[in-house]
Design a protein around this motif. Structure first.
Motif, PDB file in Angstrom:
ATOM      1  N   SER A   1     -11.280   4.783  -6.371  1.00  0.00           N
ATOM      2  CA  SER A   1     -10.549   3.517  -6.373  1.00  0.00           C
ATOM      3  C   SER A   1     -10.889   2.708  -7.609  1.00  0.00           C
ATOM      4  CB  SER A   1     -10.888   2.711  -5.117  1.00  0.00           C
ATOM      5  OG  SER A   1     -12.274   2.406  -5.066  1.00  0.00           O
TER       6      SER A   1
ATOM      7  N   SER B   1      -5.674   1.244  -6.525  1.00  0.00           N
ATOM      8  CA  SER B   1      -4.801   0.188  -6.025  1.00  0.00           C
ATOM      9  C   SER B   1      -4.399  -0.745  -7.159  1.00  0.00           C
ATOM     10  CB  SER B   1      -5.519  -0.604  -4.927  1.00  0.00           C
ATOM     11  OG  SER B   1      -4.697  -1.640  -4.437  1.00  0.00           O
TER      12      SER B   1
ATOM     13  N   ASN C   1       0.814  -1.227   0.000  1.00  0.00           N
ATOM     14  CA  ASN C   1       0.000   0.000   0.000  1.00  0.00           C
ATOM     15  C   ASN C   1       0.842   1.270   0.000  1.00  0.00           C
ATOM     16  OD1 ASN C   1      -2.533  -1.440   0.068  1.00  0.00           O
ATOM     17  ND2 ASN C   1      -2.102  -1.871   2.220  1.00  0.00           N
TER      18      ASN C   1
ATOM     19  N   ASN D   1      -0.585   2.034  -4.264  1.00  0.00           N
ATOM     20  CA  ASN D   1      -1.713   2.931  -4.487  1.00  0.00           C
ATOM     21  C   ASN D   1      -1.232   4.071  -5.365  1.00  0.00           C
ATOM     22  OD1 ASN D   1      -3.700   1.605  -2.914  1.00  0.00           O
ATOM     23  ND2 ASN D   1      -2.751   2.399  -1.053  1.00  0.00           N
TER      24      ASN D   1
END
Length: 362
Positions: A299, A165, A97, A193
């Protein structure tokens, strides 16, 4: 990367969008052919480490170096019955992440320990297995690593330009091409990300006339100047038709979002003024960059477009997307359980009507 086991009963991974991007789904674990097991096991990261930032040439500080064999060490001859296995030790760079700028070039390094009885050498390789390859080479040879020693395995990667992501799964293969077991899994993964680095200067959209808003590299709203017009009644009818269709299929209604509506209207205006029937704008913008330019942080993003003479009404264009058999993603977007919000755009010029639906999830 902290590994935790859970049983996988089934896996369905099919990401469908109309020129859109969604966050990558969990992929099937490659069954280890070194140490067969009755059921495939999946390791998943449950750590809640705060995201870090990686620029095009920056990587987080490396962990202290552990003992490993030198790259120039001759490879010992392995016994025919030696075993291959590894244990994950640490993410040396780019922990899960990590926030990375779109298009950034970075190096991912995993530290693993040789827990088998075979010595590794250049005939052992790190290979991309599933999800995104991120520009990785076909394979990366390993340095000589004796049983009990640790090795840092690095691969050069390039971040996607799509916001959200992104994940890539890699495996270690032995000289015969069999996948090596790593702990109770087989994968080493990278999860990043991607954020947008373009700052948009936006001006409110209008019902008619021109909309001008600029971003760097032509990645926001196109500059259009034709005398297009919009129709609030068509916008409302289109949204109502979409949500009525979702209700018929026991799905919750999409929530209208003002930022997504601006992105949709901007592309509808661009289509009208430049006679476009595609998702790429006249300024090379994409659904993702237009959504980012609107200020919405997504996202997942996707888009439906349509243009015709004479123009269809709101219900008519939704029916067209429902019944389109040349691109099933149109209907799949209408019935998606991934997206939660929507923007609707409509523009009329030179007797043609152009519709745009933007689907997204924060």
């Amino acid at each position: 990367m902290i590994k935790k086991l859970f049983m996988v009963a089934s896996l369905t991974a099919m990401i469908l969008s109309s020129c859109g991007v969604q966050a990558p789904a969990q992929t099937a674990v490659p069954a280890s052919t070194e140490t067969p097991v009755a059921d495939a096991l999946v390791a998943t990261d449950t750590s809640a480490a705060p995201p870090t930032d990686a620029s095009a040439t920056e990587t987080p500080a490396a962990l202290p170096t552990e003992t490993s064999a030198d790259a120039g060490t001759p490879v010992p001859t392995n016994f025919p019955d030696c075993t291959n296995s590894a244990a994950f030790v640490a993410d040396v760079t780019i922990p899960d992440n990590t926030t990375v700028r779109g298009g950034a070039i970075f190096t991912k390094t995993w530290r693993v320990r040789n827990t088998g009885t075979c010595a590794w050498g250049p005939d052992y390789t790190l290979t991309h297995y599933s999800d995104e390859q991120m520009g990785a080479p076909a394979s990366v040879p390993l340095d000589v690593t004796l049983p009990g020693q640790s090795l840092d395995i690095s691969v050069g990667l390039t971040a996607s330009n799509s916001i959200g992501s992104h994940r890539g799964n890699f495996v270690i293969k032995n000289p015969t091409g069999l996948i090596m077991q790593v702990d109770n899994d087989s994968r080493l993964w990278v999860i990043i990300n991607v954020t947008n680095t373009v700052t948009a200067t936006l001006t409110p959209g209008t019902a008619s006339g021109s909309v001008t808003s600029a971003t760097a590299n032509g990645s926001g709203f196109a500059n259009v100047t034709c005398s297009f017009s919009s129709d609030p009644a068509k916008l409302t009818a289109t949204l109502n038709a979409v949500n009525a269709y979702r209700a018929q299929n026991s799905l919750p209604a999409y929530t209208l979002n003002a930022q997504l509506a601006r992105a949709a209207q901007a592309h509808a205006n661009d289509m009208a003024c430049n006679k476009l029937f595609v998702h790429t704008g006249s300024d090379k913008s994409t659904p993702q960059t237009r959504v980012a330019a609107s200020g919405y942080v997504a996202s997942s993003v996707s888009e439906n477009v349509y243009g015709s003479f004479p123009p269809l009404n709101g219900q008519g264009v939704v029916n067209w997307w429902i019944n389109d058999r040349t691109d099933l993603r149109h209907n799949q977007n209408l019935l998606s359980s991934t997206y939660t919000e929507i923007g609707v755009g409509y523009s009329f010029f030179d007797n043609f009507g152009y519709y745009v639906l933007v689907f997204a999830k924060p």
